[in-house]
Design an enzyme around this catalytic site. Structure first.
Site, PDB file in Angstrom:
ATOM      1  N   VAL A 181       0.836  -1.199   0.000  1.00 23.74           N
ATOM      2  CA  VAL A 181       0.000   0.000   0.000  1.00 23.74           C
ATOM      3  C   VAL A 181       0.875   1.256   0.000  1.00 23.74           C
ATOM      4  O   VAL A 181       1.002   1.948  -1.008  1.00 23.74           O
ATOM      5  CB  VAL A 181      -0.951   0.008   1.224  1.00 23.74           C
ATOM      6  CG1 VAL A 181      -1.797   1.278   1.248  1.00 23.74           C
ATOM      7  CG2 VAL A 181      -1.861  -1.216   1.205  1.00 23.74           C
ATOM      8  N   CYS A 182       1.492   1.537   1.136  1.00 23.38           N
ATOM      9  CA  CYS A 182       2.226   2.796   1.317  1.00 23.38           C
ATOM     10  C   CYS A 182       3.473   2.882   0.449  1.00 23.38           C
ATOM     11  O   CYS A 182       3.927   3.990   0.137  1.00 23.38           O
ATOM     12  CB  CYS A 182       2.601   2.962   2.783  1.00 23.38           C
ATOM     13  SG  CYS A 182       1.191   2.771   3.901  1.00 23.38           S
TER      14      CYS A 182
END
Length: 209
Positions: free
Chosen positions: A118-119
């Site tokens: 995700v990040c």
């Protein structure tokens, strides 16, 4: 057909992004042991400081469950700007963060963060789309499990992201041990325990001369 181009990291043209290394999110990183992961992240932070490579730090919703950024990072990189995103999951959706990257003028982006799929993956894919060369530091990025890490790495690699560990980042920036054996070697001594023996042997031989 031309062979693939080997794009090497250039200390004068790269920018480090430390994305969401926050207390709450780090607790979710289970694909490495806690001590190993901390060591890897701090090894990468040491490289950024040692090579004087500009860095940008960012957090996501750090007033909530994600928690504050690891203080060891800000202590080692006191001059690095910290963008506290109020809610954007993809850091590149935050205009202040994206503007800092553009303002840096650097075309090589080195990313580490939590969570990997995700990040790390979202901004990496966005930066690739914008024409940057992107490297993701695999062992300074963490996530829930090995299988989710592998899926994220495959997704990024297919898009053209280069994957390497923190030690490889250092070696590619250093290029030649003779630039500073003691300074560069100290990072390896502190963060690669098995390498400590090699340095002890090297120092012993040097003292005998």
């Amino acid at each position: 057909m031309s062979p693939p181009v080997y794009k090497r990291l250039d200390r004068d043209n790269c920018l480090f992004l430390f994305i969401d290394h926050q207390a709450g999110l780090i607790a979710c990183a289970r694909d490495f042991g806690a001590d190993e992961f901390r060591n890897n992240v701090l090894g990468l932070v040491r490289l950024a400081s040692y090579f004087k490579v500009p860095s940008i730090l960012t957090t996501s919703f750090d007033t909530g469950v994600n928690g504050p950024i690891a203080k060891e990072i800000t202590e080692q990189l006191p001059d690095a700007p910290l963008i506290r995103r109020p809610g954007e999951i993809n850091a590149m959706d935050n205009p202040d963060f994206a503007a800092l990257i553009k303002k840096s003028g650097k075309k090589q982006i080195v990313i580490s963060g939590v969570l990997t799929e995700v990040c790390v993956a979202f901004p990496a894919l966005t930066l690739i789309e914008q024409g940057y060369d992107v490297w993701v530091v695999t062992d300074a990025s963490g996530t829930f499990a090995e299988h989710t890490r592998e899926a994220a790495q495959k997704r990024m690699a297919q898009a053209g992201v280069q994957l390497l560990n923190w030690a490889a980042v250092g070696a590619e920036l250093q290029r030649d041990w003779r630039r500073d054996i003691e300074g560069f070697g100290k990072i390896w001594e502190d963060h690669v325990p098995v390498y400590r023996c090699l340095l002890q042997s090297y120092n012993a031989v040097r003292e005998q001369k």
